[in-house]
Design a protein around this motif. Sequence first.
Motif: not given
Length: 70
Positions: A55-59
């Motif tokens: 769930g970490t924001p993607a680049p």
Amino acid sequence: MGEGTGPFRCPGCQTATLSDLDWCPKCGSQLRIECSKCGGTWRYFYNYQFCPTCGTPAPSQTKRKSAVAS
């Protein structure tokens, strides 16, 4: 082959590439995205906004293209 089959277009130069490549053989754009937190990977053409594993924001694609250009 990896995820999916057949050719798809490189985000950097629009060259048709195979789905099992990690880098475009013509311009060097990254075709596989890696999460900075968990190391999960996915193909750029999924255009995920968040890592599907943690769930970490993607680049953004802009950041990925500029990283290749440097």
